[in-house]
Write an enzyme that holds these catalytic residues in place. Structure first.
Site, short mmCIF file in Angstrom:
data_model
loop_
_atom_site.label_atom_id
_atom_site.label_comp_id
_atom_site.label_asym_id
_atom_site.label_seq_id
_atom_site.Cartn_x
_atom_site.Cartn_y
_atom_site.Cartn_z
N LYS A 28 52.59 43.94 50.86
CA LYS A 28 52.14 42.58 51.21
C LYS A 28 53.42 41.79 51.48
O LYS A 28 54.18 41.51 50.56
CB LYS A 28 51.37 41.98 50.03
CG LYS A 28 50.98 40.52 50.19
CD LYS A 28 50.06 40.05 49.05
CE LYS A 28 49.70 38.59 49.18
NZ LYS A 28 48.78 38.13 48.12
N GLU A 82 35.45 39.01 43.91
CA GLU A 82 36.15 37.73 43.80
C GLU A 82 35.31 36.55 44.27
O GLU A 82 35.18 35.55 43.56
CB GLU A 82 37.46 37.81 44.60
CG GLU A 82 38.24 36.51 44.59
CD GLU A 82 39.56 36.59 45.35
OE1 GLU A 82 39.90 37.67 45.88
OE2 GLU A 82 40.26 35.56 45.40
N GLU A 114 51.33 34.63 51.34
CA GLU A 114 51.13 33.94 50.07
C GLU A 114 52.38 34.02 49.18
O GLU A 114 52.33 34.51 48.04
CB GLU A 114 49.91 34.50 49.33
CG GLU A 114 48.62 34.30 50.14
CD GLU A 114 47.36 34.76 49.43
OE1 GLU A 114 47.45 35.66 48.59
OE2 GLU A 114 46.28 34.22 49.75
N ASP A 174 38.98 35.89 54.09
CA ASP A 174 39.32 36.54 52.83
C ASP A 174 38.09 36.95 52.03
O ASP A 174 37.74 36.28 51.06
CB ASP A 174 40.19 35.57 51.99
CG ASP A 174 40.84 36.28 50.81
OD1 ASP A 174 40.76 37.51 50.75
OD2 ASP A 174 41.41 35.58 49.96
C1 GCV Z 1 46.22 39.93 45.47
C2 GCV Z 1 43.41 36.29 48.05
C3 GCV Z 1 43.22 36.44 46.58
C4 GCV Z 1 44.52 36.88 45.91
C5 GCV Z 1 44.98 38.19 46.55
C6 GCV Z 1 45.14 37.96 48.05
C7 GCV Z 1 45.53 39.23 48.78
O1 GCV Z 1 44.24 35.22 48.34
O2 GCV Z 1 42.74 35.24 46.03
O3 GCV Z 1 44.29 37.05 44.54
O4 GCV Z 1 46.18 38.63 46.00
O5 GCV Z 1 43.92 37.50 48.59
O6 GCV Z 1 44.64 39.90 49.25
O7 GCV Z 1 46.71 39.52 48.85
#
Ligand code: GCV
Length: 697
Positions: free
Chosen positions: A300, A411, A304, A383
């Protein structure tokens, strides 16, 4: 008959632990007799750890299902025998399988064939690889559990997706990002757990549904997990990999792109810097010393707040290819995530659109990634919402390896407190026609490698398990893990088939139980969708933890996720004509369909268009009336789930019954909350009364 699970059984506390591998004894004497005549001995002609695993599994399963203990033999005898062998290696298979049969089997596929020979019955479970044989062994046991006749059996199956991957979002402190079923089975207090029994049992579960790789740490790599690739931690990673290896599952790690600086004390992590390249090469060499069949890295980057090549003015291809180069000679892969967007957006800006981000970041790089890089693309552009369109990267990336990323952990779909059987959603995604090469260029064909030439492709999903005794918190959420594996192997299966299979293997073949559980599973996605956010708009959850309704939770935030509701209407204009231009990222005729508000599939209407509350939907209802009706209906149907479940009380072991009942009750209460919050919000915004005069606050 209920599996291993009479009410008040002393094993009650373990109900749910075995999932779909809780084999129970067949009671029908004829069926028992017909299976027994094939299973007196087990013959494994080749030396191999994985075949040994297959034999142990067959032995264990047969003991439970048939109540006999087949003997392991070293030479085939004049007795019935299950033969577990690798085509091309086991000479005895040459007489038992013909060329046509052999040529139909691909690398990880299997054949299961019943042969009456003059020496006795031979039940052949064979493949061209060890994985194939192991999958065949689990399938044979599944067939017996489902009481499928095996006397004339001759089936061959090959997996549709080359990579069938599970992503763990586990942190070494023992927490799991977006985990709703307890703590990590891998880590505690920044160390690997000493007892690896759960990992072993997890490997069995995953292998039995055809999973062939796993990433054992969170994509958000923190300081401790960064060290998983250190000399100090690699022996522990290697021990975990050893467990998965026995079950044909390759181990991958998530890495932090800035590791050369944080771990290696270099002044940069620039992918074009020679010192950085050497650092990764040395690191990779070290990893392979410990784990010779290491799968590779999941990354990743520039997402973020995670570091990535952007910091050094490099693009994603340059970033990924540098790692790929280091892994190449070992056969390792780089799985590079496309979840890249600006998470510090100004909510006032109506033209920057998060939905465009992955496409705009990666499309210009199509063809520039190395052969051992695979782009991992979330199913939708946002997402993992309850409803999103399919990412336009599928079908657009023609010269890049890609795989689909799904989320089994719930989630945004009720966090395993609510029932939401996700297989129907995944099935729609897989069946989505991109028209990349004309009609029929579906996502399942693209990720299966049948549309474009790709050296690697497949499917991954974020796991929903933790250390809860039943693995998934909600007992019915096991069906999602099972369903992911089954769909990854064979996308043509229907959600109902998968649900029925899961129920019979896990719980019961009682027709009433089957009926009720299939129906509550099959209705659950649509029920959840009805009482949460309407017509594809998504979000409307409490920020951060993402549970429960909060219509404006993300409305004035930096995350790029808005509904833009005012007193006249709501939704995002993503058209090319007047909006953010997102619809233009799809190929025609998909783009045309989305562009035109009157042709756009209504379940996605608010995702693609800004719509007045009084707009008339095809149902003859206005948008606002639809919002009211669907929310009331969803809340009522959530209550209906509890009532349906209550009808099974005498047929389900008490502990299991109560566990599920409690969660359904929570869901029903929370669904009412969602309904009232969302309806009140839109009533207050629009000032339009509910035609049916129901209470809105
Ligand atoms: C692991 C979203 C989720 C995050 C996750 C992110 C991702 O933002 O809320 O918890 O991080 O996706 O898939 O990297």
């Amino acid at each position: 008959m209920m599996r291993k699970s009479r009410p008040n059984d002393k094993n009650d506390k373990k109900i749910g632990y075995d999932c779909w591998l809780g084999y129970s004894k067949i009671e029908d004497a004829d069926v028992l007799q017909s299976y027994t005549q094939w299973c007196q001995t087990i013959y494994v002609p080749d030396n191999s750890d994985m075949l040994a695993t297959a034999a142990v599994e067959i032995k264990r399963g047969i003991k439970a299902i048939l109540g006999i203990a087949p003997v392991m033999i070293k030479v085939p005898e004049k007795k019935s025998s299950i033969i577990l062998g690798i085509i091309g290696r086991s000479s005895c298979l040459a007489d038992l399988l013909n060329n046509a049969e052999i040529s139909c089997i691909e690398n990880e596929g299997y054949i299961i064939k019943a042969n009456n020979t003059k020496y006795g019955n031979r039940l052949i479970v064979a493949g061209k690889s060890e994985n194939g044989v192991l999958y065949g062994a689990f399938v044979l046991l599944r067939m017996m559990q489902l009481q499928t006749p095996i006397d004339c059996l001759n089936i061959t199956e090959n997996p549709s997706n080359p990579l069938r991957m599970i992503d763990q979002w586990d942190n070494m402190d023992g927490s799991i990002e977006r985990g709703y079923a307890g703590a990590s089975i891998f880590y505690k207090n920044n160390k690997f757990k000493k007892d690896s029994k759960r990992i072993f049992d997890y490997a069995r579960l995953l292998s039995s549904i055809g999973i062939n790789c796993i990433v054992i740490n969170n994509v958000n790599v923190h300081e401790t997990e960064m060290k998983l690739i250190s000399e100090e931690m690699l022996p522990y990673v290697a021990s975990t990999a050893e467990i998965f290896r026995k079950y044909g599952i390759g181990t991958f790690l998530c890495i932090d792109y800035s590791s050369p600086m944080t771990m290696g004390k270099l002044s940069s992590a620039d992918p074009l810097d020679d010192a950085v390249k050497s650092w990764w090469k040395e690191k990779v060499e070290l990893i392979y010393k410990h784990i010779p069949d290491f799968g590779g890295f999941l990354v990743k980057a520039d997402s973020e707040f995670r570091p990535g090549p952007f910091t050094y003015g490099r693009n994603h291809a340059e970033g990924a290819n540098m790692l790929a180069e280091a892994l190449k000679s070992y056969g390792g892969l780089v799985i590079w995530r496309c979840f890249v967007y600006n998470c510090r957006q100004d909510w006032r800006d109506r033209f920057t659109d998060r939905a465009n981000a992955a496409y705009d970041n990666f499309m210009p790089l199509d063809g520039e990634f190395a052969d051992n890089v695979i782009l991992q693309i979330k199913n939708g552009p946002m997402d993992f919402q309850v409803r999103e369109p399919v990412s336009p990267l599928f079908g657009s990336l023609e010269n890049t390896n890609c795989m689909l990323e799904l989320q089994i952990t719930q989630e945004y779909t009720g966090q395993q407190k609510h029932l939401c059987y996700l297989v129907p959603q995944w099935k729609e995604i897989l069946d989505f026609d991109t028209y990349a090469k004309g009609e029929g260029s579906t996502v399942d064909k693209i990720i299966g490698g049948a549309v474009f030439e790709q050296t690697h492709s497949g499917i991954a999903a974020v796991s929903n398990i933790g250390d809860d005794a039943n693995w998934t918190g909600h007992d019915l959420a096991q069906a999602n893990l099972y369903g992911f594996g089954r769909l990854a192997w064979k996308p043509s299966l229907s959600p109902v088939e998968i649900a029925e299979e899961w129920i019979r293997l896990t719980w019961s073949s009682n027709p009433k139980v089957m009926d009720v559980v299939v129906s509550i599973l099959m209705d659950s996605w649509s029920i959840y969708e009805k009482y949460t956010s309407p017509l594809g708009i998504g979000w409307m959850v409490n920020p951060g933890h993402h549970y429960g309704p909060n219509v404006d939770g993300y409305e004035y935030s930096l995350w790029g996720t808005y509904h833009r509701a005012d007193h006249t209407g709501m939704g995002i204009d993503r058209s090319v004509g007047s909006g953010t231009g997102y619809t233009g990222r799809y190929k025609s005729p998909v783009s045309d369909k989305y562009e035109d508000m009157n042709n756009c599939p209504e379940e996605l209407l608010l995702f693609f268009h800004r719509v007045p509350y009084k707009y008339m939907l095809k149902s003859g209802k206005t948008l606002i009336q639809h919002i009211y009706d669907s929310h009331f209906e969803g809340a009522e149907q959530a209550l209906g789930l509890v009532q349906k479940w209550e009808g099974l009380k005498s047929m389900i072991p008490s502990e299991l019954y109560v566990r599920v009942q409690k969660r359904l009750e929570v869901q029903s209460i929370d669904a009412r909350e969602w309904c009232d919050v969302v309806n009140s919000y839109f009533f207050r915004k629009s000032g339009i009364e509910d035609e049916k005069g129901r209470t809105i606050y």
